[in-house]
Write a protein that holds these residues in place. Structure first.
Motif, short mmCIF file in Angstrom:
data_model
loop_
_atom_site.label_atom_id
_atom_site.label_comp_id
_atom_site.label_asym_id
_atom_site.label_seq_id
_atom_site.Cartn_x
_atom_site.Cartn_y
_atom_site.Cartn_z
N ARG A 111 -9.05 3.62 6.09
CA ARG A 111 -8.75 4.51 6.30
C ARG A 111 -7.96 5.51 5.20
NH1 ARG A 111 -9.68 5.85 12.37
NH2 ARG A 111 -12.04 4.41 12.50
N THR A 112 -6.97 4.67 5.08
CA THR A 112 -5.82 5.04 4.08
C THR A 112 -5.96 5.62 2.97
OG1 THR A 112 -5.10 3.08 5.19
CG2 THR A 112 -3.42 4.02 3.22
N PRO A 113 -5.55 7.45 2.65
CA PRO A 113 -5.99 7.54 2.12
C PRO A 113 -4.77 7.78 0.59
CG PRO A 113 -4.67 9.25 3.73
CD PRO A 113 -4.81 7.81 4.16
N PRO A 114 -4.97 8.35 -0.42
CA PRO A 114 -4.44 7.63 -1.44
C PRO A 114 -2.70 7.78 -1.41
CG PRO A 114 -6.56 8.79 -2.51
CD PRO A 114 -6.08 8.73 -0.58
N ASP A 115 -2.47 8.78 -0.48
CA ASP A 115 -0.73 8.96 -0.82
C ASP A 115 -0.22 7.96 1.06
OD1 ASP A 115 -1.41 10.91 2.54
OD2 ASP A 115 -1.04 12.25 1.10
N GLU A 116 -0.91 7.66 1.45
CA GLU A 116 -1.15 6.49 2.40
C GLU A 116 -0.02 6.89 3.32
OE1 GLU A 116 -0.82 2.58 0.38
OE2 GLU A 116 0.96 3.42 -0.71
N ARG A 117 -0.28 8.28 4.52
CA ARG A 117 0.07 8.58 4.91
C ARG A 117 -0.71 8.52 6.41
NH1 ARG A 117 1.26 14.39 5.50
NH2 ARG A 117 -0.39 15.07 4.04
N LEU A 118 -0.57 7.66 7.37
CA LEU A 118 -2.12 7.55 8.41
C LEU A 118 -1.49 6.49 9.39
CD1 LEU A 118 -5.25 7.00 8.48
CD2 LEU A 118 -4.88 4.53 7.60
N THR A 119 -1.61 7.18 10.89
CA THR A 119 -1.47 6.32 11.92
C THR A 119 -2.68 5.03 12.18
OG1 THR A 119 -1.39 7.04 13.99
CG2 THR A 119 -2.70 8.00 13.35
N LEU A 120 -1.94 4.29 12.57
CA LEU A 120 -2.17 2.51 12.86
C LEU A 120 -2.75 2.12 14.50
CD1 LEU A 120 -0.78 0.42 10.24
CD2 LEU A 120 -3.02 1.79 9.98
N VAL A 121 -1.87 3.82 15.03
CA VAL A 121 -1.26 3.74 16.77
C VAL A 121 -3.34 3.62 17.42
CG1 VAL A 121 -0.44 4.79 18.52
CG2 VAL A 121 0.54 4.75 16.65
N PHE A 122 -3.67 3.16 18.18
CA PHE A 122 -4.80 2.64 19.03
C PHE A 122 -6.02 2.79 18.61
CE2 PHE A 122 -6.54 5.08 23.21
CZ PHE A 122 -5.61 4.58 23.74
N ALA A 123 -6.19 2.38 18.57
CA ALA A 123 -7.23 1.27 17.07
C ALA A 123 -8.17 0.18 18.30
CB ALA A 123 -6.55 0.18 16.19
N ARG B 5 -9.63 -6.79 20.82
CA ARG B 5 -8.52 -7.34 20.37
C ARG B 5 -7.02 -6.76 19.60
NH1 ARG B 5 -10.89 -13.37 18.13
NH2 ARG B 5 -12.14 -11.28 16.74
N SER B 6 -7.45 -5.54 19.69
CA SER B 6 -6.41 -4.95 18.91
C SER B 6 -5.33 -4.42 19.53
CB SER B 6 -7.26 -3.87 18.41
OG SER B 6 -8.20 -3.78 17.22
N TYR B 7 -4.19 -4.59 19.57
CA TYR B 7 -2.96 -4.55 19.99
C TYR B 7 -2.41 -3.00 19.58
CZ TYR B 7 1.86 -3.95 21.80
OH TYR B 7 2.93 -3.37 22.23
N PRO B 8 -2.55 -1.75 20.11
CA PRO B 8 -2.78 -0.77 20.05
C PRO B 8 -1.06 0.69 19.37
CG PRO B 8 -2.21 -0.73 22.50
CD PRO B 8 -1.86 -2.42 21.93
N LEU B 9 -0.07 -0.54 20.01
CA LEU B 9 1.12 -0.05 18.75
C LEU B 9 1.39 -0.64 17.75
CD1 LEU B 9 3.81 0.21 21.83
CD2 LEU B 9 2.34 2.53 20.20
N ILE B 10 1.01 -0.26 16.60
CA ILE B 10 0.91 -0.86 14.94
C ILE B 10 1.17 0.16 14.40
CG2 ILE B 10 -0.24 -2.91 15.62
CD1 ILE B 10 -1.81 -1.83 13.41
N ASN B 11 2.19 0.07 13.98
CA ASN B 11 2.55 1.06 11.89
C ASN B 11 2.85 0.77 10.88
OD1 ASN B 11 5.05 0.53 13.99
ND2 ASN B 11 5.41 1.53 11.45
N TYR B 12 2.61 1.23 9.83
CA TYR B 12 3.13 0.95 8.49
C TYR B 12 4.71 1.18 8.56
CZ TYR B 12 -1.21 1.22 6.43
OH TYR B 12 -2.82 0.75 5.53
N GLU B 13 5.18 0.55 7.68
CA GLU B 13 6.91 0.83 7.27
C GLU B 13 6.80 1.10 6.10
OE1 GLU B 13 9.81 0.64 9.89
OE2 GLU B 13 7.97 0.64 11.32
N TYR B 14 6.94 2.69 6.39
CA TYR B 14 7.32 3.34 5.20
C TYR B 14 8.88 3.15 3.87
CZ TYR B 14 3.35 5.87 6.42
OH TYR B 14 2.02 5.70 6.87
N ALA B 15 8.77 3.26 2.62
CA ALA B 15 9.56 3.72 2.05
C ALA B 15 9.40 5.02 1.63
CB ALA B 15 9.63 2.80 0.52
N VAL B 16 10.37 6.08 1.92
CA VAL B 16 10.36 7.20 1.40
C VAL B 16 11.03 7.80 0.29
CG1 VAL B 16 10.10 10.06 2.73
CG2 VAL B 16 9.88 7.64 3.90
#
Length: 361
Positions: A277-289, A293-304
């Protein structure tokens, strides 16, 4: 609840970012390009250990480059990038829609995927894994659940003799991407938290007399270790420090009702369901998938990073560094990521990041 979480994931909103408490920067000398050049970074305390490892190895790639690293918190990393105070901000959180609208040239570029852990200091239960859920954690951090043997916690842990001790919740004092991810989990799993506190790098925390605050992930580990019967949230890159401190990691209830620990498999499973689902600007939450067997607390690490750099040489240095970071033959090899519990980007997301990196000029 799932529809609500998906809506947030697509819109990528969050409350305003506040300034973080600065840490003393670490300066690492890197060999350079044609002439001496300095790049400055501030931000995420979670990705800081990885940037330290990257900087040490990147000395073999870039001639006469000096990289200044500052473990200041994600909020400050975003603010510094927006304010053109540094060349590179790092953050566990993406910019809000309003921030992106106000600063359209600031890019949010995923470099790796990370997990967050919920850690406890339970002296009586070193050998037991105490299960927790989003609603239980929301109850603890809102002051409605006070004791470890509360019936709501006992219901998640049949057969476990929980201590009749007061819970000491610990949160971050600085504007933190870890707070952003943690409070997203509480919002997505608990409607009352969403309707009240919601989520962000800094939120209006409820007044809980037992609650304590820490600055940075290292500060969180130290305070948890020094506070019996406490609970707090930590970036996954600090798992080794937490283990040395004798802290226990809680299996968390995911969107499918299963209790999971953060492993390479459970983090990869969650990422695989949400990254398409990640859009071209890549701002997306990955939390609570979703997914058993999915772990609920994950995220992208961003370079801003600003797409508009002061000169061509600086822009080229940033592009080269960031392309090396996401390259599976460079900074995203298992030798860098595995010891710190990061996961490399899926191929499709790496392509999106490379496209954004190419826009730096």
């Amino acid at each position: 609840m799932v529809q609500r979480r998906q809506r947030w994931a697509l819109r990528g909103k969050h409350v305003a970012v506040l300034a973080a408490i600065s840490a003393v920067p670490l300066v690492v000398a890197l060999p350079a390009r044609s002439a001496s050049l300095t790049l400055t970074e501030t931000g995420s305390t979670l990705i800081y250990p990885l940037f330290q490892a990257w900087a040490s190895s990147y000395t073999n790639v870039a001639p006469d480059l000096h990289l200044t690293l500052g473990s200041t918190g994600s909020g400050e990393g975003i603010d510094d990038a927006i304010g053109n105070k540094i060349n590179l901000g790092t953050s566990d959180a993406y910019m809000s829609d309003q921030q992106k609208h106000d600063h359209p040239f600031i890019l949010n570029i995923p470099l790796v995927i990370s997990a967050q852990t919920i850690d406890m200091n339970l002296p009586d239960l070193h050998e037991k894994a105490v299960r927790l859920s989003g609603p239980v954690l929301a109850g603890i951090y809102s002051g409605h659940i006070h004791d470890w043997d509360d019936p709501t916690i006992a219901a998640l842990n049949p057969g476990v003799s929980l201590p009749h001790k007061s819970i000491v919740p610990i949160r971050r004092q600085d504007a933190s991407g870890d707070t952003f991810v943690f409070t997203q989990f509480l919002s997505f799993s608990t409607p009352s938290w969403e309707d009240g506190i919601n989520y962000g790098t800094a939120v209006d925390w409820p007044s809980v007399p037992e609650m304590k605050t820490a600055t940075g992930n290292d500060g969180m580990v130290k305070l948890l270790a020094a506070t019996p019967y406490s609970v707090g949230y930590l970036g996954g890159s600090f798992q080794a420090d937490a283990a040395k401190a004798g802290l226990q990691i809680a299996p968390l209830q995911n969107a499918d009702g299963q209790f999971v620990l953060p492993t390479d498999e459970s983090v990869t499973n969650a990422a695989a369901l949400l990254t398409p689902r990640t859009p071209p600007d890549e701002r997306l939450t990955l939390v609570f998938a979703q997914g058993a067997r999915s772990y609920p607390l994950i995220n992208y690490e961003y370079a801003v990073v600003s797409a508009k750099q002061p000169n061509a040489e600086t822009a080229a240095a940033l592009r080269d560094l960031l392309l090396w970071c996401v390259n599976t033959a460079g900074g995203s090899t298992a030798s860098f990521l595995a010891p710190l519990h990061f996961i490399s980007l899926p191929t499709s997301i790496r392509a999106l990041s490379e496209s954004q990196i190419a826009a730096i000029h």
